[in-house]
Scaffold this motif. Structure first.
Motif, PDB file in Angstrom:
ATOM      1  N   PRO A  30      11.377 106.285  30.652  1.00  0.00           N
ATOM      2  CA  PRO A  30      10.590 106.259  29.414  1.00  0.00           C
ATOM      3  C   PRO A  30       9.141 105.833  29.667  1.00  0.00           C
ATOM      4  CG  PRO A  30      12.701 105.154  29.108  1.00  0.00           C
ATOM      5  CD  PRO A  30      12.538 105.384  30.585  1.00  0.00           C
ATOM      6  N   PRO A  31       8.245 106.220  28.754  1.00  0.00           N
ATOM      7  CA  PRO A  31       6.854 105.794  28.873  1.00  0.00           C
ATOM      8  C   PRO A  31       6.721 104.302  28.562  1.00  0.00           C
ATOM      9  CG  PRO A  31       7.189 106.922  26.784  1.00  0.00           C
ATOM     10  CD  PRO A  31       8.475 107.037  27.558  1.00  0.00           C
ATOM     11  N   PRO A  32       5.553 103.722  28.802  1.00  0.00           N
ATOM     12  CA  PRO A  32       5.350 102.313  28.423  1.00  0.00           C
ATOM     13  C   PRO A  32       5.632 102.108  26.933  1.00  0.00           C
ATOM     14  CG  PRO A  32       3.510 103.106  29.775  1.00  0.00           C
ATOM     15  CD  PRO A  32       4.357 104.297  29.458  1.00  0.00           C
ATOM     16  N   ILE A  95      11.886 101.111  38.087  1.00  0.00           N
ATOM     17  CA  ILE A  95      10.701 101.794  38.611  1.00  0.00           C
ATOM     18  C   ILE A  95       9.533 100.829  38.713  1.00  0.00           C
ATOM     19  CG2 ILE A  95      11.284 104.099  37.745  1.00  0.00           C
ATOM     20  CD1 ILE A  95       8.640 102.333  35.838  1.00  0.00           C
ATOM     21  N   GLN A  96       8.492 101.270  39.423  1.00  0.00           N
ATOM     22  CA  GLN A  96       7.178 100.641  39.353  1.00  0.00           C
ATOM     23  C   GLN A  96       6.183 101.707  38.901  1.00  0.00           C
ATOM     24  OE1 GLN A  96       6.796  99.063  43.392  1.00  0.00           O
ATOM     25  NE2 GLN A  96       6.665  97.017  42.528  1.00  0.00           N
ATOM     26  N   ARG A  97       5.294 101.322  37.990  1.00  0.00           N
ATOM     27  CA  ARG A  97       4.225 102.233  37.566  1.00  0.00           C
ATOM     28  C   ARG A  97       2.997 101.937  38.414  1.00  0.00           C
ATOM     29  NH1 ARG A  97       6.219 104.364  32.690  1.00  0.00           N
ATOM     30  NH2 ARG A  97       7.507 102.870  31.545  1.00  0.00           N
ATOM     31  N   LEU A  98       2.651 102.850  39.292  1.00  0.00           N
ATOM     32  CA  LEU A  98       1.546 102.597  40.207  1.00  0.00           C
ATOM     33  C   LEU A  98       0.201 102.625  39.491  1.00  0.00           C
ATOM     34  CD1 LEU A  98       2.802 104.643  43.296  1.00  0.00           C
ATOM     35  CD2 LEU A  98       3.250 102.265  42.682  1.00  0.00           C
ATOM     36  N   LYS A  99       0.150 103.278  38.323  1.00  0.00           N
ATOM     37  CA  LYS A  99      -1.108 103.335  37.556  1.00  0.00           C
ATOM     38  C   LYS A  99      -0.927 102.789  36.140  1.00  0.00           C
ATOM     39  CE  LYS A  99      -3.735 105.914  40.406  1.00  0.00           C
ATOM     40  NZ  LYS A  99      -5.141 105.910  40.736  1.00  0.00           N
ATOM     41  N   GLY A 100       0.248 102.264  35.829  1.00  0.00           N
ATOM     42  CA  GLY A 100       0.461 101.686  34.500  1.00  0.00           C
ATOM     43  C   GLY A 100       0.620 102.696  33.385  1.00  0.00           C
ATOM     44  N   ASN A 101       0.770 103.988  33.744  1.00  0.00           N
ATOM     45  CA  ASN A 101       0.901 105.001  32.687  1.00  0.00           C
ATOM     46  C   ASN A 101       2.266 105.681  32.763  1.00  0.00           C
ATOM     47  OD1 ASN A 101       0.764 106.887  34.782  1.00  0.00           O
ATOM     48  ND2 ASN A 101      -1.405 107.298  34.473  1.00  0.00           N
ATOM     49  N   ALA A 102       2.424 106.771  32.010  1.00  0.00           N
ATOM     50  CA  ALA A 102       3.731 107.436  31.937  1.00  0.00           C
ATOM     51  C   ALA A 102       3.853 108.599  32.928  1.00  0.00           C
ATOM     52  CB  ALA A 102       3.959 107.954  30.521  1.00  0.00           C
ATOM     53  N   ASP A 104       4.674 110.927  35.849  1.00  0.00           N
ATOM     54  CA  ASP A 104       5.671 110.945  36.936  1.00  0.00           C
ATOM     55  C   ASP A 104       5.022 110.830  38.303  1.00  0.00           C
ATOM     56  OD1 ASP A 104       7.767 111.130  35.229  1.00  0.00           O
ATOM     57  OD2 ASP A 104       8.298 113.199  35.694  1.00  0.00           O
ATOM     58  N   LYS A 105       3.802 111.338  38.405  1.00  0.00           N
ATOM     59  CA  LYS A 105       3.123 111.346  39.695  1.00  0.00           C
ATOM     60  C   LYS A 105       2.905 109.927  40.223  1.00  0.00           C
ATOM     61  CE  LYS A 105      -0.792 113.433  39.460  1.00  0.00           C
ATOM     62  NZ  LYS A 105      -2.035 114.213  39.599  1.00  0.00           N
ATOM     63  N   PHE A 106       2.763 108.973  39.286  1.00  0.00           N
ATOM     64  CA  PHE A 106       2.496 107.592  39.666  1.00  0.00           C
ATOM     65  C   PHE A 106       3.693 106.683  39.397  1.00  0.00           C
ATOM     66  CE2 PHE A 106      -1.691 109.420  38.502  1.00  0.00           C
ATOM     67  CZ  PHE A 106      -2.225 109.448  39.786  1.00  0.00           C
ATOM     68  N   LEU A 107       4.882 107.292  39.411  1.00  0.00           N
ATOM     69  CA  LEU A 107       6.120 106.554  39.186  1.00  0.00           C
ATOM     70  C   LEU A 107       6.836 106.397  40.518  1.00  0.00           C
ATOM     71  CD1 LEU A 107       7.184 105.713  36.361  1.00  0.00           C
ATOM     72  CD2 LEU A 107       8.711 107.668  36.454  1.00  0.00           C
ATOM     73  N   GLU A 108       7.082 105.165  40.895  1.00  0.00           N
ATOM     74  CA  GLU A 108       7.842 104.929  42.126  1.00  0.00           C
ATOM     75  C   GLU A 108       9.258 104.498  41.736  1.00  0.00           C
ATOM     76  OE1 GLU A 108       7.928 102.052  46.057  1.00  0.00           O
ATOM     77  OE2 GLU A 108       6.113 102.128  44.855  1.00  0.00           O
ATOM     78  N   ILE A 109      10.244 105.263  42.179  1.00  0.00           N
ATOM     79  CA  ILE A 109      11.643 104.945  41.847  1.00  0.00           C
ATOM     80  C   ILE A 109      12.118 103.816  42.762  1.00  0.00           C
ATOM     81  CG2 ILE A 109      13.969 105.862  41.562  1.00  0.00           C
ATOM     82  CD1 ILE A 109      11.974 107.402  39.860  1.00  0.00           C
ATOM     83  N   ILE A 110      12.529 102.713  42.168  1.00  0.00           N
ATOM     84  CA  ILE A 110      13.063 101.591  42.952  1.00  0.00           C
ATOM     85  C   ILE A 110      14.584 101.710  43.059  1.00  0.00           C
ATOM     86  CG2 ILE A 110      13.232  99.067  43.117  1.00  0.00           C
ATOM     87  CD1 ILE A 110      10.364 100.127  43.424  1.00  0.00           C
TER      88      ILE A 110
END
Length: 198
Positions: A30-32, A95-102, A104-110
């Protein structure tokens, strides 16, 4: 100082798993929370998922929208999904949000979602649909190594938990994905037709 990179977010929603589900929809995450318009999946008013559903099933992109309040008809969406037998969750539990947004490109799956846990709760489900590339790539980690990754708008098959699964990869419902709402809906329609929902 940017602390976002250090925050690990756990999934804020319970899996939505109607007992009669024949289709499992999996997004990425989900988004922030500040983007949410309801406590349910695809809660960002800018996301087109519920417009796609309205378009395909009711020929009305606004069917599940409360336009006056720029909100969704959450109860109506839930009842519709139960009636049709559609389950929803995401491919990531943490997850971690590498840019704080929604994005997928900046979503790191933990921590990826445990697909077996979901499917054991929906015994009639033989179709899994992913919305977007990140969700598809993450799902593939849970499936046998010889499983072919589906192309956008197409399906492949996998054997998992002694079940033959049809895997569909659909266009992202994000506005960032460069396809009109109508074209997205027409890409989704054959999937719903193939499993007898339309």
């Amino acid at each position: 100082m940017n602390n976002n990179e250090l925050i690990i977010e756990s999934h804020p929603l319970e899996p939505f798993l109607p007992a009669n589900a024949r289709l499992l929809m999996l997004g990425s995450f989900p988004p922030p929370k500040e983007r949410w318009k309801m406590d349910f999946y695809y809660p960002n008013f800018q996301n087109d998922m519920w417009r796609i559903f309205g378009y395909v099933f009711f020929n009305d992109k606004n069917h599940f929208l409360n336009l006056a309040d720029k909100n969704f008809k959450e109860q109506q969406i839930r009842e519709f999904l139960i009636e049709k037998g559609i389950a929803i969750f995401d491919t990531a539990l943490q997850i971690q949000r590498l840019k704080g947004n929604a994005s997928d490109k900046f979503l790191e799956i933990i921590t990826p979602t445990n697909l077996q846990d979901l499917l054991e709760q929906i015994p009639y489900c033989n179709t899994v649909m992913t919305t977007g590339d990140k969700a598809t790539d993450t799902l593939m980690l849970s499936l046998p190594e010889n499983t072919e990754k589906p192309q956008i708008g197409h399906s492949t098959h996998a054997y998992f938990l002694e079940r033959k699964l049809s895997l569909y990869r659909m266009p992202s419902s994000s506005r960032a994905y460069p396809l009109s709402l109508e074209k997205k809906a027409e890409a989704y329609r054959p999937l719903f037709e193939n499993i007898g929902l339309v």
